[in-house]
Design a protein around this motif. Structure first.
Motif, PDB file in Angstrom:
ATOM      1  N   ARG A  70      33.163  12.533  -9.525  1.00 53.42           N
ATOM      2  CA  ARG A  70      31.805  13.080  -9.434  1.00 53.42           C
ATOM      3  C   ARG A  70      31.055  12.948 -10.759  1.00 53.42           C
ATOM      4  N   GLU A  71      31.775  13.087 -11.863  1.00 53.23           N
ATOM      5  CA  GLU A  71      31.133  12.941 -13.169  1.00 53.23           C
ATOM      6  C   GLU A  71      30.691  11.504 -13.401  1.00 53.23           C
ATOM      7  N   PRO A  74      28.157  10.190  -9.339  1.00 55.99           N
ATOM      8  CA  PRO A  74      27.659  11.390  -8.650  1.00 55.99           C
ATOM      9  C   PRO A  74      27.153  11.156  -7.233  1.00 55.99           C
ATOM     10  N   ASP A  75      26.864   9.916  -6.865  1.00 54.44           N
ATOM     11  CA  ASP A  75      26.323   9.652  -5.534  1.00 54.44           C
ATOM     12  C   ASP A  75      27.402   9.386  -4.488  1.00 54.44           C
ATOM     13  N   GLY A  97      33.467  19.178  -6.460  1.00 57.80           N
ATOM     14  CA  GLY A  97      32.433  18.265  -5.987  1.00 57.80           C
ATOM     15  C   GLY A  97      32.658  17.655  -4.619  1.00 57.80           C
ATOM     16  N   ASP A 164      24.752  18.555  -4.406  1.00 57.79           N
ATOM     17  CA  ASP A 164      23.691  17.642  -4.826  1.00 57.79           C
ATOM     18  C   ASP A 164      23.880  17.191  -6.277  1.00 57.79           C
ATOM     19  N   SER A 165      23.535  15.950  -6.559  1.00 55.04           N
ATOM     20  CA  SER A 165      23.459  15.483  -7.935  1.00 55.04           C
ATOM     21  C   SER A 165      22.196  16.054  -8.567  1.00 55.04           C
ATOM     22  N   TYR A 166      22.074  15.939  -9.894  1.00 54.19           N
ATOM     23  CA  TYR A 166      20.876  16.454 -10.567  1.00 54.19           C
ATOM     24  C   TYR A 166      19.613  15.763 -10.037  1.00 54.19           C
TER      25      TYR A 166
END
Length: 209
Positions: A70-71, A74-75, A97, A164-166
């Protein structure tokens, strides 16, 4: 075509999953792996849309692998596929995540449906797992706000819990990426945490969202 990578240490089950997905015209398997030691490298190389991730594997646990993926990516949508259904592992996976959590005893067609669901932006859970999550929420008073989060901070925190991602948070709440970072910094300060995973875990355990 839904591109899927599989991380599963049981050779027989990994083969069954590969056969299952190959039998559906809207799916392809980008790679299958017996452990998650190089999970990030594999995902970067394969570019899957969805990752199926076991929990108990040699070397690196699936939950730790989820956090690292995820880091870096992220998608990518990560769906836990495991035998474990205890509450701690469920929350740890979500905090890391994962956007879904289903059990290996789930029928094949239901696994396929879960992959489609998370690929479409939803979340998928085995019914017994969903009941455990609901029961945990019901044990705490809903929507408590002892940390004095603002309404917008609560909205951002809810989107974090949703996976959600940022960038997605910014789009969903119609705010800039910089504003998202500012809200998250304030959330960390008010919750006395140092990472997204810690913030999600605290939000779930204290009924903040």
């Amino acid at each position: 075509m839904i591109r899927t990578a599989i991380f599963e240490d049981n050779d027989s089950f990994r083969g069954t999953l590969t056969w299952l997905l190959a039998a559906h015209g809207d799916m392809s398997v980008t790679g299958t792996y017996p452990d998650a030691r190089q999970a990030v490298e594999r995902v970067l190389s394969d570019s899957p849309d969805v990752v199926l991730m076991d929990i108990q594997m040699p070397g690196v646990s699936g939950i730790e692998a989820v956090r690292k993926i995820r880091e870096a990516c992220p998608d990518v949508r990560i769906l836990m596929l495991t035998s474990y259904e205890d509450t701690d592992k469920i929350f740890d996976a979500i905090a890391a995540g994962a956007v879904g959590y289903i059990l290996k005893k789930t029928p094949g067609e239901k696994i396929v449906e879960a992959i489609r669901e998370v690929h479409a932006g939803g979340a998928a859970m085995t019914p017994s797992v969903a009941l455990k999550v609901m029961a945990s929420f019901q044990q705490a008073k809903p929507r408590q706000n002892p940390y004095l989060l603002t309404e917008k901070e609560q909205e951002v925190l809810a989107r974090l819990v949703a996976g959600d991602s940022y960038k997605l948070i910014a789009a969903n709440l119609d705010i800039s990426l910089g504003t998202v970072h500012t809200h998250i910094l304030h959330i960390y300060q008010k919750l006395h945490v140092n990472s997204k995973g810690e913030a999600i875990t605290k939000a779930l355990r204290n009924g903040l969202v």
